[in-house]
Enzyme design. Structure first.
Site, PDB file in Angstrom:
ATOM      1  CE1 TYR A   1      -7.723  35.448  15.066  1.00 21.03           C
ATOM      2  CE2 TYR A   1      -9.753  34.359  14.381  1.00 21.03           C
ATOM      3  CZ  TYR A   1      -8.564  34.985  14.063  1.00 21.03           C
ATOM      4  OH  TYR A   1      -8.207  35.164  12.756  1.00 21.03           O
TER       5      TYR A   1
ATOM      6  N   PRO B   1      -4.020  44.939  13.371  1.00 24.07           N
ATOM      7  CG  PRO B   1      -3.281  44.648  11.179  1.00 24.07           C
ATOM      8  CD  PRO B   1      -3.056  45.476  12.398  1.00 24.07           C
TER       9      PRO B   1
ATOM     10  CE  LYS C   1     -11.252  40.104  19.435  1.00 24.79           C
ATOM     11  NZ  LYS C   1     -11.755  39.145  18.450  1.00 24.79           N
TER      12      LYS C   1
ATOM     13  CE1 TYR D   1      -4.641  34.056  12.446  1.00 28.63           C
ATOM     14  CE2 TYR D   1      -3.470  36.080  12.944  1.00 28.63           C
ATOM     15  CZ  TYR D   1      -4.635  35.425  12.619  1.00 28.63           C
ATOM     16  OH  TYR D   1      -5.795  36.149  12.449  1.00 28.63           O
TER      17      TYR D   1
ATOM     18  CG  HIS E   1     -12.161  29.837   8.586  1.00 30.63           C
ATOM     19  ND1 HIS E   1     -10.864  29.970   8.167  1.00 30.63           N
ATOM     20  CD2 HIS E   1     -12.904  29.820   7.455  1.00 30.63           C
ATOM     21  CE1 HIS E   1     -10.820  30.042   6.837  1.00 30.63           C
ATOM     22  NE2 HIS E   1     -12.050  29.957   6.385  1.00 30.63           N
TER      23      HIS E   1
HETATM   24  C1  LIG Z   1      -6.054  45.766   5.929  1.00 26.10           C
HETATM   25  C2  LIG Z   1      -7.027  45.740   7.057  1.00 26.10           C
HETATM   26  C3  LIG Z   1      -7.457  44.502   7.552  1.00 26.10           C
HETATM   27  C4  LIG Z   1      -8.382  44.465   8.583  1.00 26.10           C
HETATM   28  N1  LIG Z   1      -8.815  43.235   9.039  1.00 26.10           N
HETATM   29  C5  LIG Z   1      -9.791  43.179   9.986  1.00 26.10           C
HETATM   30  C6  LIG Z   1     -10.375  41.919  10.382  1.00 26.10           C
HETATM   31  O1  LIG Z   1     -10.005  40.838   9.881  1.00 26.10           O
HETATM   32  N2  LIG Z   1     -11.378  41.934  11.308  1.00 26.10           N
HETATM   33  C7  LIG Z   1     -11.824  43.116  11.845  1.00 26.10           C
HETATM   34  O2  LIG Z   1     -12.749  43.092  12.678  1.00 26.10           O
HETATM   35  N3  LIG Z   1     -11.315  44.335  11.479  1.00 26.10           N
HETATM   36  C8  LIG Z   1     -10.322  44.391  10.563  1.00 26.10           C
HETATM   37  N4  LIG Z   1      -9.848  45.617  10.130  1.00 26.10           N
HETATM   38  C9  LIG Z   1     -10.367  46.850  10.719  1.00 26.10           C
HETATM   39  C10 LIG Z   1     -11.715  47.274  10.109  1.00 26.10           C
HETATM   40  O3  LIG Z   1     -11.617  47.372   8.707  1.00 26.10           O
HETATM   41  C11 LIG Z   1     -12.163  48.610  10.727  1.00 26.10           C
HETATM   42  O4  LIG Z   1     -12.046  48.508  12.130  1.00 26.10           O
HETATM   43  C12 LIG Z   1     -13.610  48.964  10.344  1.00 26.10           C
HETATM   44  O5  LIG Z   1     -13.672  49.392   9.010  1.00 26.10           O
HETATM   45  C13 LIG Z   1     -14.163  50.063  11.259  1.00 26.10           C
HETATM   46  O6  LIG Z   1     -15.450  50.408  10.822  1.00 26.10           O
HETATM   47  P1  LIG Z   1     -16.005  51.890  11.013  1.00 26.10           P
HETATM   48  O7  LIG Z   1     -17.389  51.875  10.481  1.00 26.10           O
HETATM   49  O8  LIG Z   1     -15.759  52.321  12.406  1.00 26.10           O
HETATM   50  O9  LIG Z   1     -15.045  52.820  10.136  1.00 26.10           O
HETATM   51  P2  LIG Z   1     -14.768  52.820   8.566  1.00 26.10           P
HETATM   52  O10 LIG Z   1     -14.991  51.480   7.967  1.00 26.10           O
HETATM   53  O11 LIG Z   1     -13.439  53.448   8.391  1.00 26.10           O
HETATM   54  O12 LIG Z   1     -15.904  53.779   7.986  1.00 26.10           O
HETATM   55  C14 LIG Z   1     -15.851  55.176   8.182  1.00 26.10           C
HETATM   56  C15 LIG Z   1     -16.608  55.849   7.046  1.00 26.10           C
HETATM   57  O13 LIG Z   1     -16.645  57.259   7.328  1.00 26.10           O
HETATM   58  C16 LIG Z   1     -16.432  57.972   6.148  1.00 26.10           C
HETATM   59  N5  LIG Z   1     -15.895  59.292   6.521  1.00 26.10           N
HETATM   60  C17 LIG Z   1     -14.654  59.560   7.022  1.00 26.10           C
HETATM   61  N6  LIG Z   1     -14.534  60.878   7.270  1.00 26.10           N
HETATM   62  C18 LIG Z   1     -15.714  61.446   6.912  1.00 26.10           C
HETATM   63  C19 LIG Z   1     -16.198  62.788   6.934  1.00 26.10           C
HETATM   64  N7  LIG Z   1     -15.450  63.810   7.389  1.00 26.10           N
HETATM   65  N8  LIG Z   1     -17.458  63.030   6.486  1.00 26.10           N
HETATM   66  C20 LIG Z   1     -18.240  62.016   6.018  1.00 26.10           C
HETATM   67  N9  LIG Z   1     -17.809  60.721   5.982  1.00 26.10           N
HETATM   68  C21 LIG Z   1     -16.585  60.456   6.424  1.00 26.10           C
HETATM   69  C22 LIG Z   1     -15.466  57.121   5.347  1.00 26.10           C
HETATM   70  O14 LIG Z   1     -15.548  57.400   3.953  1.00 26.10           O
HETATM   71  C23 LIG Z   1     -15.933  55.697   5.689  1.00 26.10           C
HETATM   72  O15 LIG Z   1     -16.845  55.176   4.740  1.00 26.10           O
HETATM   73  C24 LIG Z   1      -8.890  45.688   9.124  1.00 26.10           C
HETATM   74  C25 LIG Z   1      -8.465  46.925   8.632  1.00 26.10           C
HETATM   75  C26 LIG Z   1      -7.545  46.964   7.607  1.00 26.10           C
HETATM   76  C27 LIG Z   1      -7.112  48.312   7.076  1.00 26.10           C
END
Ligand SMILES: Cc1cc2nc3c(=O)[nH]c(=O)nc-3n(C[C@H](O)[C@H](O)[C@H](O)COP(=O)(O)OP(=O)(O)OC[C@H]3O[C@@H](n4cnc5c(N)ncnc54)[C@H](O)[C@@H]3O)c2cc1C
Length: 393
Positions: A386, A294, A298, A205, A76
């Site tokens: 962005y 969200p 980011k 948006y 995009h």
């Molecule tokens: C609806 C929605 C829309 C979003 N849109 C965007 C977007 O467009 N662009 C963007 O950049 N971000 C977006 N985000 C944010 C993005 O999804 C998160 O920032 C991202 O998933 C972070 O990645 P992470 O690996 O840090 O954590 P997570 O993806 O949360 O992964 C953490 C992992 O740790 C595991 N875990 C948790 N606790 C434990 C434990 N005690 N022991 C073992 N395992 C554990 C979980 O099962 C999970 O698999 C959005 C979020 C949501 C909810």
């Protein structure tokens, strides 16, 4: 006797942060174990982020030339800001020569899990960490339980908390309270997934008198849309007809293409940054370290940026016995984290209708939107933030 595992880096969480970190470490010859409390199928099917910054896509393509981000994902080159019934395109390519990609997070995770499993990564699903034993600060130990309820301990040279926004690793790094800074917002998003074709080529948006709406996308057949709602709203309360009426009223000028709604949720907004991202041989990355609302897309991108910094620091520490990069990891990561916090807060405030706002608030907000769309500098700031700042700063 607990099951005992020995590795160089123990990574708690197989989300984007944990999996990309395991890959970058393996490239440097550093062995790791990744545990996740969920099953692989659950990880691959959770619908979350959708927008990837250019730097994230470049990294994913470098580590996995077979990634489907380039084939299934869609580039995009802009977004539309809509207010007072008029659309204003923010042309990323013309303004900053960069783009974003629409490629759902669960597809990124499907690619990464296949990549890491194919490379022989030690990945353990259904293993839940409960805490850290760092009696010996040079050999931290993850205390966990497997899906049968049996105890697992992982001894490592370094432990990384990549365990998301409800992190249990956070207290080991930042203290029992998480010791951070926190902001709650007075609104949430009502999100739907529906079977329908896209209603527009790019994301819209839309700021309207009735509240914000985001017309996003997922694939040619499935669409993701959101509207601003009260954080206490019951996701099951509105009928499909009411959902479509609310969305349509907030994007005047576009006739939404409708279809059956097959998922609905209410997503509350929070900003959070942990007080410490690293203590001794423990560090936090991704949502475990910070949460953003969200609106700026980011969260996942910020997780990737943390991991790039941490992988380099762990290479220096574990391969060259050089602690300078790990000693400055927090400080360097926080620079970008706070830029992203600001951008997410700014987009959120500019686009959402304050619940108790008065006429002054409304008119000021329109003035702010005009200041952005009618100024090349304003549009360029939005486009730069962005599409994402360079990854290694
Ligand atoms: C609806 C929605 C829309 C979003 N849109 C965007 C977007 O467009 N662009 C963007 O950049 N971000 C977006 N985000 C944010 C993005 O999804 C998160 O920032 C991202 O998933 C972070 O990645 P992470 O690996 O840090 O954590 P997570 O993806 O949360 O992964 C953490 C992992 O740790 C595991 N875990 C948790 N606790 C434990 C434990 N005690 N022991 C073992 N395992 C554990 C979980 O099962 C999970 O698999 C959005 C979020 C949501 C909810």
């Amino acid at each position: 006797m607990p099951q005992s595992i020995r590795t160089r880096v123990a990574i708690v969480g197989a989300g984007p942060a944990g999996l990309i970190l395991s890959h970058l470490l393996a490239e440097e010859g550093i062995e790791s174990v990744v545990i996740d409390r969920r099953t692989r199928a659950e990880i691959e099917s959770t619908i979350r982020a959708g927008i990837l910054e250019q730097g994230t896509v470049e990294l994913l393509t470098r580590i996995d030339p077979g990634t489907r981000v380039q084939t299934v994902g869609e580039r995009h080159d802009g977004i539309e800001l809509r207010f007072q019934g008029e659309g204003h395109r923010i042309d990323f390519q013309a303004l900053v020569g960069r783009s974003v990609w629409l490629y759902p997070q669960h597809e990124v995770l499907t690619d990464l899990l296949a990549l890491r499993a194919g490379a022989g990564q030690d990945l353990r699903f259904g293993v839940t960490a409960s805490g850290i034993d760092d009696t010996d600060p040079d050999q931290p130990r993850v205390i966990a339980t497997d899906s049968q309820g049996d105890n697992v301990v992982i001894d490592a040279d370094f432990v990384v908390g990549a365990d998301g926004s409800r992190s249990v690793m956070r207290s080991a790094v930042a203290g029992a309270s998480g010791n951070g800074v926190f902001r709650e917002y007075p609104f949430a998003w009502f999100g739907i997934l529906c079977d329908a074709p896209p209603s527009s080529d790019e994301l819209i948006y839309s700021n309207s008198d009735d509240g914000f709406a985001l017309i996003s996308q997922r694939s040619p057949q499935v669409q993701r849309m959101y509207f601003q709602c009260d954080p206490g709203m019951d996701a099951q309360a509105p009928s499909e007809a009411e959902i479509w009426a609310t969305l349509q009223a907030r994007v005047p000028g576009t006739s939404l293409k409708r279809g059956p709604v097959f998922q609905r949720d209410v997503l509350s907004f929070r900003s959070f940054v942990a007080g410490e991202l690293r203590r001794g041989r423990l560090a936090l990355v991704g949502d475990a370290a910070h949460t953003v609302p969200p609106t700026g897309a980011k969260g996942m991108n910020l997780a990737v940026a943390d991991v790039v910094l941490l992988a380099r620091a762990l290479h220096a520490l574990l391969r060259e016995d050089d602690s300078r990069l790990i000693d400055t990891y927090s400080e360097r990561a926080l620079r970008r984290i706070w830029k992203a916090q600001h951008f997410s807060w700014w987009m959120t405030g500019m686009l959402h209708t304050p619940p108790r706002g008065d006429d002054f608030d409304r008119r000021r907000q329109i003035g702010e939107l005009r200041s952005v769309v009618e100024s090349e500098a304003g549009r360029a700031y939005l486009a730069e933030a962005y599409t994402g700042w360079p990854l290694d700063v």
